[in-house]
Design a protein around this motif. Structure first.
Motif, PDB file in Angstrom:
ATOM      1  N   HIS A  30       0.848  -1.168  -0.010  1.00  0.00           N
ATOM      2  CA  HIS A  30       0.118  -0.228  -0.026  1.00  0.00           C
ATOM      3  C   HIS A  30       0.837   1.237   0.050  1.00  0.00           C
ATOM      4  O   HIS A  30       1.872   1.285   0.695  1.00  0.00           O
ATOM      5  CB  HIS A  30      -0.907  -0.028   1.302  1.00  0.00           C
ATOM      6  CG  HIS A  30      -1.986   0.993   1.071  1.00  0.00           C
ATOM      7  ND1 HIS A  30      -1.540   2.187   1.623  1.00  0.00           N
ATOM      8  CD2 HIS A  30      -3.160   0.868   0.913  1.00  0.00           C
ATOM      9  CE1 HIS A  30      -2.846   3.085   1.405  1.00  0.00           C
ATOM     10  NE2 HIS A  30      -3.631   2.073   1.010  1.00  0.00           N
ATOM     11  N   LEU A 198      -2.327   1.043   8.388  1.00  0.00           N
ATOM     12  CA  LEU A 198      -2.767   0.052   8.814  1.00  0.00           C
ATOM     13  C   LEU A 198      -4.123   0.253   9.401  1.00  0.00           C
ATOM     14  O   LEU A 198      -4.921  -0.717   9.297  1.00  0.00           O
ATOM     15  CB  LEU A 198      -1.893  -0.499  10.199  1.00  0.00           C
ATOM     16  CG  LEU A 198      -0.454  -0.934  10.049  1.00  0.00           C
ATOM     17  CD1 LEU A 198       0.290  -1.074  11.474  1.00  0.00           C
ATOM     18  CD2 LEU A 198      -0.353  -2.188   9.243  1.00  0.00           C
ATOM     19  N   GLY A 201      -6.203  -0.384   6.347  1.00  0.00           N
ATOM     20  CA  GLY A 201      -6.541  -1.959   6.163  1.00  0.00           C
ATOM     21  C   GLY A 201      -5.191  -2.584   5.419  1.00  0.00           C
ATOM     22  O   GLY A 201      -5.417  -3.643   4.974  1.00  0.00           O
ATOM     23  N   GLN A 203      -1.803  -4.495   5.032  1.00  0.00           N
ATOM     24  CA  GLN A 203      -0.864  -5.504   5.723  1.00  0.00           C
ATOM     25  C   GLN A 203       0.531  -5.087   5.735  1.00  0.00           C
ATOM     26  O   GLN A 203       1.073  -4.849   4.676  1.00  0.00           O
ATOM     27  CB  GLN A 203      -1.350  -6.861   5.156  1.00  0.00           C
ATOM     28  CG  GLN A 203      -2.990  -7.061   5.153  1.00  0.00           C
ATOM     29  CD  GLN A 203      -3.416  -7.058   6.677  1.00  0.00           C
ATOM     30  OE1 GLN A 203      -2.841  -8.068   7.544  1.00  0.00           O
ATOM     31  NE2 GLN A 203      -4.580  -6.758   7.029  1.00  0.00           N
TER      32      GLN A 203
END
Length: 347
Positions: A30, A198, A201, A203
């Motif tokens: 991300h 985090l 969402g 990981q």
């Protein structure tokens, strides 16, 4: 060559290489988390080095009035800038993003000149104009002015503006310990961005991807920032930004050679324009008679023409050394940059 110029060029080389490497790593991370991990690697690594250097924790030598400048630099350069760049890299080829990062030096110089009243002569202004022209060529969509095609370049421009603000705020505290400045910025920015990612969402990656990400952050953001602060101390914001604008060329070369991204005519035209702009900056010369006002501060120094003072402690004669010292009024003429001793007005 002035050692501060070498600091700036080394900082540029490390940061330039980090951009395409971050794009490679970001394919499965991300973007906000990637920004957080890069700075976290920087902060943890640099503060660990500082602990080893000082044989334990030492209180930073920051005056109370300097903390707002540092916190502002962390917010713009450590939190907002990296997130904007990581999001932009999802929509922009790494080679183009690397060249567009030249806008950071332009915006840094503009803010230094207009807002912080640092001297920027005609060569600096001309160089900025040529670099902007290269950025316009690179960002122009080519096949119709569509919003989605501009979001990536605009994101890079926002990141550059954040870092330009950061550079000028960091200049205010550049006489302080560079390891502490860069380390605390990395730690705070990394913690904030990682926590935010985090919550959204994201990981955490496995160790096989986490370790190289932290290493890229330590070198490309951490060590690079330490060298950049040292350059700010000796060159001022605008000139350091000009030398640092060599970073995107290394990043673009890596993107072309390693990632195999396509090369267009507009890319080469933009590269040529930006190269001319950087050359104009690098060949700038500044000298005139100037007045040094009384000033007290602390930084590593040798007893040159600007540091003719006595000591109220036993000194072993080793230089450079660090201690609080007072500068007396002095008027003279020599070639100089707007370093921590030459931040004066110009008629």
């Amino acid at each position: 060559m002035n050692i501060s110029i070498l600091y700036a060029l080394a900082a540029a080389a490390l940061f330039g290489a980090s951009t395409p490497l971050a794009k490679c790593l970001g394919l499965s991370i991300h973007p906000v988390l990637l920004a957080g991990l890069l700075y976290l690697g920087s902060g943890v690594g640099l503060l660990a080095v500082r602990l080893l250097r000082d044989k334990g924790w030492q209180r930073p030598r920051l005056a109370p009035g300097e903390w707002p400048w540092l916190l502002g630099a962390i917010g713009f350069g450590g939190v907002l800038g990296p997130v904007a760049l990581m999001l932009a890299l999802t929509r922009t080829p790494a080679a183009s993003a690397s060249l567009l990062l030249n806008l950071e030096s332009v915006l840094t110089a503009l803010l230094a000149w207009v807002v912080f009243k640092e001297n920027a002569d005609r060569r600096i202004v001309l160089g900025m104009a040529v670099i902007v022209a290269g950025g316009v060529v690179l960002a122009w969509p080519g096949a119709g002015l569509q919003l989605h095609s501009l979001l990536g370049p605009l994101g890079v421009a926002v990141a550059c503006l954040c870092w330009a603000i950061d550079n000028n705020l960091t200049r205010k505290v550049s006489a302080s310990d560079a390891l502490f400045l860069a380390g605390i910025k990395g730690l705070v920015a990394g913690a904030v961005n990682t926590a935010l990612a985090l919550l959204l969402g994201a990981q955490l990656p496995g160790l096989a991807l986490l370790a190289p990400t932290l290493l890229v952050g330590l070198l490309g953001y951490g060590v690079s920032l330490v060298l950049f602060v040292l350059a700010l101390r000796g060159l001022g914001s605008a000139r350091t930004g000009a030398y640092f604008s060599t970073a995107p060329f290394l990043g673009a070369a890596i993107a072309l050679l390693v990632l195999g991204e396509p090369v267009t005519a507009s890319f080469w035209l933009a590269a040529a324009l930006m190269a001319v702009g950087v050359w104009i900056h690098l060949t700038e010369h500044h000298a005139h008679e100037h007045q040094h006002e009384p000033m007290a501060h602390t930084h590593p120094h040798v007893h040159d023409e600007h540091h003719q003072h006595s000591h109220d402690f036993a000194w072993d004669g080793v230089e450079p050394h660090v201690h609080p010292h007072q500068h007396q009024p002095l008027r003279h003429s020599h070639a100089h940059f707007p370093d921590i001793h030459h931040r004066h007005d110009h008629p």
